[in-house]
Design an enzyme around this catalytic site. Structure first.
Site, PDB file in Angstrom:
ATOM      1  CD  GLU A  32      12.748 -14.915   6.281  1.00  0.00           C
ATOM      2  OE1 GLU A  32      11.683 -15.373   6.583  1.00  0.00           O
ATOM      3  OE2 GLU A  32      13.040 -14.102   6.193  1.00  0.00           O
ATOM      4  CD  GLN A  33       8.765 -14.660  10.950  1.00  0.00           C
ATOM      5  OE1 GLN A  33       8.763 -14.851  12.199  1.00  0.00           O
ATOM      6  NE2 GLN A  33       7.945 -14.073  10.332  1.00  0.00           N
ATOM      7  NE  ARG A 106       8.921 -10.736  -1.399  1.00  0.00           N
ATOM      8  CZ  ARG A 106       9.196 -11.595  -0.722  1.00  0.00           C
ATOM      9  NH1 ARG A 106       9.255 -12.893  -1.213  1.00  0.00           N
ATOM     10  NH2 ARG A 106       9.861 -11.727   0.576  1.00  0.00           N
ATOM     11  CE1 TYR A 209       5.277  -6.191 -12.578  1.00  0.00           C
ATOM     12  CE2 TYR A 209       3.458  -4.547 -12.293  1.00  0.00           C
ATOM     13  CZ  TYR A 209       4.421  -5.399 -11.608  1.00  0.00           C
ATOM     14  OH  TYR A 209       4.795  -5.361 -10.143  1.00  0.00           O
ATOM     15  CG  ASP A 287       7.456  -2.355   3.497  1.00  0.00           C
ATOM     16  OD1 ASP A 287       7.711  -1.339   2.933  1.00  0.00           O
ATOM     17  OD2 ASP A 287       6.935  -3.549   3.227  1.00  0.00           O
TER      18      ASP A 287
END
Length: 386
Positions: A32-33, A106, A209, A287
């Site tokens: 992970e950068q 998230r 929500y 993505d």
């Protein structure tokens, strides 16, 4: 010999992929950068096609503790808040599809995923070189890593995609979203239920929500812009701009927008489906290969499905290029269809008042918000070609 895999990207897709590959017997490392695993971000919706996979991976009990299970999905009109349709979710959807519909922050989800495996942070990938057997990962600073498999889960602006398939700019869709999180106590007087609510209006819409076990209200307000000239695709938003955009909407929407103190302004990009995702022992996921607008609430869900199918293909076939070819065959058409559904909703949600809008509202009311795609989306066997 144990297969070694390198996953580029420590977001939801990359982390679920790593968990699934590890359970399939693969030795996985995640690069992970960023300097830390990201716990920032906003809410996401996890439909049954995603929670079914997370349950199979043993992650669902922990996710439930930080999630909200909405009672229903509502479409409402922009000006008076009138309900156009209501789709039961809690209980009903789990009974139908064997898995719940959940709302989750998230950051909460990534924190749970990151506990399941180590992530190397501050490891920025600058190139990937597919070889006859395996691939080489080049990291910033000159470090090189060899792997039998490289998975690019590094988002819509994927370096891995560019390295193996060439450069191609993502397409600005003409939509920008203001998004933010509001403490539940600040909107307590509005009487908002634990629902997934979409309020549709001319040229814009608003989604809200609850997440984080009900402590936060996730809000996304989308408007249309002709261009995005800023270098970053995410900026700090001006609260006055979003308030002006929704100034003539239902009072509930105006109250929600007034409570957004520091929204992010997020340019929405996507891409057309591409014919192939892999080269040698390098493949793409989420993505990085099929970015989609958020109007089907399926971006994270499709990445989670990708992870499960990729792991299953590699478990069944030690020949990496052959396994990747099967992975693509199983995933390409399904993800392209979801991309198209999400893109279609961009128009559907923003119709100006008039005959087309009236026909849309009548169709939504007649179907209780359900579409013919729902059974296919939530109930299909993702391990057979769609």
């Amino acid at each position: 010999m144990t297969m070694k895999a390198a996953v580029v990207g420590g977001g939801i897709g990359g982390l679920v992929t790593a968990v699934a590959l590890r359970q399939a017997g693969v030795d996985v490392r995640v690069f992970e950068q960023a300097s830390a695993v990201g716990t920032a971000g906003a809410g996401i919706q996890l439909a049954p096609n995603a929670t079914r996979v997370l349950d199979a991976l043993g992650l669902l009990p922990a996710i439930r503790r930080v999630a909200v299970e909405p009672t229903e999905f509502d479409f409402r009109r922009w000006d008076d808040g009138r309900v156009l349709s209501t789709t039961p979710l809690a209980g009903a959807i789990a009974d139908t599809y064997g898995a719940p519909y959940l709302h989750v922050h998230r950051g909460d989800l990534i924190a749970i995923l990151a506990e399941a495996l180590p992530v190397e942070v501050g490891a920025r990938c600058v190139d990937v070189v597919p070889g006859d057997r395996g691939a080489e990962l080049l990291l910033a600073g000159g470090r090189r890593e060899q792997a039998d498999l490289v998975v690019g889960a590094d988002g819509i602006h994927s370096l891995v995609r560019r390295s193996v398939l060439g450069a191609e700019d993502a397409r600005f869709t003409g939509h920008v979203a203001f998004r933010g999180l509001i403490p539940a106590e600040r909107v307590a007087g509005l009487g908002l239920a634990h629902t997934a609510t979409v309020r549709m209006g001319p040229g814009r819409h608003c989604v809200h929500y609850f997440v984080s076990a009900g402590r936060l209200l996730n809000v996304v307000c989308v408007i249309e812009e002709t261009s995005w000239t800023r270098e970053s695709w995410t900026d700090r938003g001006d609260p006055a701009e979003v308030r002006a955009a929704f100034a003539d909407w239902d009072p509930v929407v105006r109250a929600i927008v007034d409570a957004l103190d520091a929204p992010l302004k997020w340019a929405l990009f996507d891409r057309e489906p591409i014919p192939r995702w892999s080269k040698g022992a390098v493949t793409l996921l989420g993505d990085a290969c099929h970015p989609m607008l958020p109007y089907g609430a399926q971006g994270a869900a499709q990445a989670i499905e990708d992870a499960a199918v990729l792991a299953a293909c590699l478990r069944d076939d030690a020949d990496v290029p052959a396994a990747l070819a099967r992975y693509e065959a199983l995933r390409h058409d399904r993800t392209a269809r979801v991309q198209a559904i999400s893109r279609g909703n961009a128009t559907r949600f923003h119709l100006p008042d008039g005959p087309a809008q009236q026909a849309r509202d009548a169709a939504i009311a007649a179907s209780n918000g359900l579409t013919p795609d729902l059974d296919w989306l939530y109930g299909s066997d993702i391990f057979t070609a769609a």
